[in-house]
Design an enzyme around this catalytic site. Structure first.
Site, PDB file in Angstrom:
ATOM      1  CG  MET A   8      -0.262  -1.779   5.577  1.00  0.00           C
ATOM      2  SD  MET A   8       0.041  -0.222   4.714  1.00  0.00           S
ATOM      3  CE  MET A   8      -1.406  -0.093   3.696  1.00  0.00           C
ATOM      4  CG  ASP A  54      -2.599  -5.505  16.886  1.00  0.00           C
ATOM      5  OD1 ASP A  54      -2.213  -5.065  15.788  1.00  0.00           O
ATOM      6  OD2 ASP A  54      -1.933  -6.343  17.543  1.00  0.00           O
ATOM      7  CD  GLU A  84       2.186 -10.535   3.060  1.00  0.00           C
ATOM      8  OE1 GLU A  84       1.193 -10.035   3.596  1.00  0.00           O
ATOM      9  OE2 GLU A  84       2.251 -10.785   1.849  1.00  0.00           O
ATOM     10  CE  LYS A 122      -1.312 -11.323   5.444  1.00  0.00           C
ATOM     11  NZ  LYS A 122      -1.896 -10.079   5.917  1.00  0.00           N
ATOM     12  CB  SER A 140       2.560  -7.227   0.425  1.00  0.00           C
ATOM     13  OG  SER A 140       2.500  -6.294   1.436  1.00  0.00           O
ATOM     14  CG  HIS A 150      -1.219  -4.025  -2.372  1.00  0.00           C
ATOM     15  ND1 HIS A 150      -0.188  -4.192  -3.256  1.00  0.00           N
ATOM     16  CD2 HIS A 150      -0.648  -3.909  -1.149  1.00  0.00           C
ATOM     17  CE1 HIS A 150       0.953  -4.173  -2.583  1.00  0.00           C
ATOM     18  NE2 HIS A 150       0.697  -3.994  -1.314  1.00  0.00           N
ATOM     19  CG  ASN A 176       2.617   3.370   4.992  1.00  0.00           C
ATOM     20  OD1 ASN A 176       1.855   4.124   5.572  1.00  0.00           O
ATOM     21  ND2 ASN A 176       3.838   3.142   5.416  1.00  0.00           N
TER      22      ASN A 176
HETATM   23  P1  NAD Z   1       2.790  -4.539  10.891  1.00  0.00           P
HETATM   24  O1  NAD Z   1       3.802  -5.531  11.281  1.00  0.00           O
HETATM   25  O2  NAD Z   1       3.079  -3.086  11.034  1.00  0.00           O
HETATM   26  O3  NAD Z   1       1.412  -4.809  11.687  1.00  0.00           O
HETATM   27  C1  NAD Z   1       0.805  -6.064  11.762  1.00  0.00           C
HETATM   28  C2  NAD Z   1      -0.075  -6.057  13.017  1.00  0.00           C
HETATM   29  O4  NAD Z   1      -0.874  -7.256  13.011  1.00  0.00           O
HETATM   30  C3  NAD Z   1       0.725  -6.071  14.323  1.00  0.00           C
HETATM   31  O5  NAD Z   1       0.362  -4.959  15.128  1.00  0.00           O
HETATM   32  C4  NAD Z   1       0.329  -7.397  14.985  1.00  0.00           C
HETATM   33  O6  NAD Z   1       0.260  -7.303  16.399  1.00  0.00           O
HETATM   34  C5  NAD Z   1      -1.046  -7.627  14.372  1.00  0.00           C
HETATM   35  N1  NAD Z   1      -1.520  -9.001  14.450  1.00  0.00           N
HETATM   36  C6  NAD Z   1      -0.800 -10.143  14.278  1.00  0.00           C
HETATM   37  N2  NAD Z   1      -1.613 -11.206  14.429  1.00  0.00           N
HETATM   38  C7  NAD Z   1      -2.861 -10.729  14.688  1.00  0.00           C
HETATM   39  C8  NAD Z   1      -4.132 -11.340  14.933  1.00  0.00           C
HETATM   40  N3  NAD Z   1      -4.266 -12.665  14.925  1.00  0.00           N
HETATM   41  N4  NAD Z   1      -5.209 -10.554  15.148  1.00  0.00           N
HETATM   42  C9  NAD Z   1      -5.065  -9.189  15.166  1.00  0.00           C
HETATM   43  N5  NAD Z   1      -3.877  -8.554  14.951  1.00  0.00           N
HETATM   44  C10 NAD Z   1      -2.800  -9.319  14.722  1.00  0.00           C
HETATM   45  O7  NAD Z   1       2.411  -4.888   9.381  1.00  0.00           O
HETATM   46  P2  NAD Z   1       1.841  -3.895   8.248  1.00  0.00           P
HETATM   47  O8  NAD Z   1       2.962  -3.233   7.574  1.00  0.00           O
HETATM   48  O9  NAD Z   1       0.731  -3.096   8.825  1.00  0.00           O
HETATM   49  O10 NAD Z   1       1.258  -4.945   7.220  1.00  0.00           O
HETATM   50  C11 NAD Z   1      -0.017  -5.541   7.400  1.00  0.00           C
HETATM   51  C12 NAD Z   1      -0.404  -6.237   6.104  1.00  0.00           C
HETATM   52  O11 NAD Z   1      -0.494  -5.281   5.043  1.00  0.00           O
HETATM   53  C13 NAD Z   1       0.635  -7.289   5.664  1.00  0.00           C
HETATM   54  O12 NAD Z   1      -0.023  -8.339   5.011  1.00  0.00           O
HETATM   55  C14 NAD Z   1       1.480  -6.480   4.660  1.00  0.00           C
HETATM   56  O13 NAD Z   1       2.154  -7.326   3.760  1.00  0.00           O
HETATM   57  C15 NAD Z   1       0.417  -5.626   3.989  1.00  0.00           C
HETATM   58  N6  NAD Z   1       0.873  -4.376   3.362  1.00  0.00           N
HETATM   59  C16 NAD Z   1       1.841  -3.600   3.961  1.00  0.00           C
HETATM   60  C17 NAD Z   1       2.220  -2.403   3.360  1.00  0.00           C
HETATM   61  C18 NAD Z   1       3.231  -1.487   3.999  1.00  0.00           C
HETATM   62  O14 NAD Z   1       3.656  -0.514   3.356  1.00  0.00           O
HETATM   63  N7  NAD Z   1       3.653  -1.739   5.232  1.00  0.00           N
HETATM   64  C19 NAD Z   1       1.615  -1.996   2.148  1.00  0.00           C
HETATM   65  C20 NAD Z   1       0.624  -2.799   1.593  1.00  0.00           C
HETATM   66  C21 NAD Z   1       0.264  -3.990   2.198  1.00  0.00           C
END
Ligand code: NAD
Length: 293
Positions: free
Chosen positions: A21, A40, A99, A104, A126, A147, A150
């Site tokens: 995301m 990150d 998540e 968070k 999410s 929200h 993707n």
């Molecule tokens: P992901 O696992 O692909 O990426 C998460 C990233 O966060 C990782 O690269 C990790 O290294 C980084 N991270 C962890 N702790 C950190 C910190 N303290 N500081 C900086 N970076 C840090 O996850 P994602 O799919 O990108 O999801 C991210 C958020 O968006 C989640 O809350 C998820 O629920 C939400 N979301 C995801 C989707 C989807 O389709 N994947 C859709 C809507 C919302």
């Protein structure tokens, strides 16, 4: 002038998390002329993210999803929130990290101390209720949820979550930012999973359960949901696009806050996470992919 009243373009957006995301949101913002600092903390994530942003910009252009005549924003990378130039007064901070409610809450609490009051602090969670996260920050009125779906640069609609303590000025400032990004906004109230995850995630869990129980193959479940019910990709392809690890995290959040058994992740989803088959981003999930993205 407060942060909330200023124009978004020309001011940096800080995006925390360079996963699926964070990359999508960054791509969308850069394409619309908004400079981004992408943070990150994991080793080796940022170079991969840089490549994915480049590919995303190309893909968005091919699909006609980029605005014309806009000079793309500049990308800055940071391996720690402490490296961000907070003095530059960001237009907003979007948190898109793993998540995990505790993580968070910790990160958002740290960031609130770094930004000026009135700067929208946005969680892209999410499923975690915004007010639960607001309990951890010193200015709960500055916190709200988006929200983005993707890929964020191709899906035009964004769910905007107003927590019970969200202030009107950050809500309006976030709307303005989303206008600049040419997103259609639907504002909803706070609840576990809001609207889209509360409806979609248990449905995907059921789709996986149907496969687990041997009723139909992965391909047939998706073909039926596409052909009979008009689902654009089928729920299991969607699971691969979301990331099955993230989907499982989100289902646990929903299950623990609602008690709804339909949200308890089924064994097939759990086994895919254990095996590292996280979907498109790992190259294999319900389907296999030539290259991870
Ligand atoms: P992901 O696992 O692909 O990426 C998460 C990233 O966060 C990782 O690269 C990790 O290294 C980084 N991270 C962890 N702790 C950190 C910190 N303290 N500081 C900086 N970076 C840090 O996850 P994602 O799919 O990108 O999801 C991210 C958020 O968006 C989640 O809350 C998820 O629920 C939400 N979301 C995801 C989707 C989807 O389709 N994947 C859709 C809507 C919302």
């Amino acid at each position: 002038m407060t942060s909330a009243a200023q124009e978004p373009q020309g001011r940096q957006l800080v995006v925390l998390g360079a996963g699926v995301m964070g990359v999508g949101i960054t791509t969308l913002a850069l394409a619309h002329g908004v400079p981004v600092t992408l943070v990150d903390t994991a080793a080796d994530v940022l170079p991969v993210a840089r490549d994915r942003i480049r590919q995303g910009l190309r893909m968005a252009q091919l699909k006609g999803a980029l605005p014309e005549g806009v000079t793309p924003g500049e990308l800055t990378e940071a391996a720690d929130p402490a490296e961000v130039d907070w003095e530059a007064d960001p237009v907003a901070v979007i948190e898109a990290i793993t998540e995990d409610a505790e993580l968070k809450a910790k990160v958002l609490a740290e960031v609130t101390t770094a930004v000026a009051p009135g700067t929208p602090l946005i969680s892209n969670t999410s499923s975690i209720p915004i007010d639960e996260l607001a309990g951890a920050v010193s200015r709960p009125e500055d916190l709200l949820g988006t929200h983005f779906m993707n890929p964020s640069y191709l899906i035009p609609t964004v769910e905007l979550i107003r927590g019970p303590r969200t202030g009107e000025s950050v809500l309006q400032a976030t709307r303005k930012l989303l206008d600049t990004l040419r997103r259609e906004v639907i504002v909803v109230n706070d609840a576990p999973g809001f609207v889209t995850s509360r409806v979609l995630h248990p449905m995907i869990n059921d789709a996986a359960r149907v496969v687990e129980e041997g009723t139909a193959s992965v391909e047939d479940v998706d073909a039926l949901m596409q052909g009979c019910l008009g689902h654009p990709t089928g729920p299991l392809r969607t699971a691969d696009l979301i990331g099955i690890d993230n989907l499982v995290d989100s289902l646990w959040v929903l299950y623990r806050r609602t008690g709804d058994e339909g949200c308890r992740p089924c064994e097939l989803l759990l086994s895919k996470v254990r095996d590292g088959h996280h979907g498109r981003k790992s190259g294999r999930g319900f389907y296999t992919y030539e290259r991870a993205m």
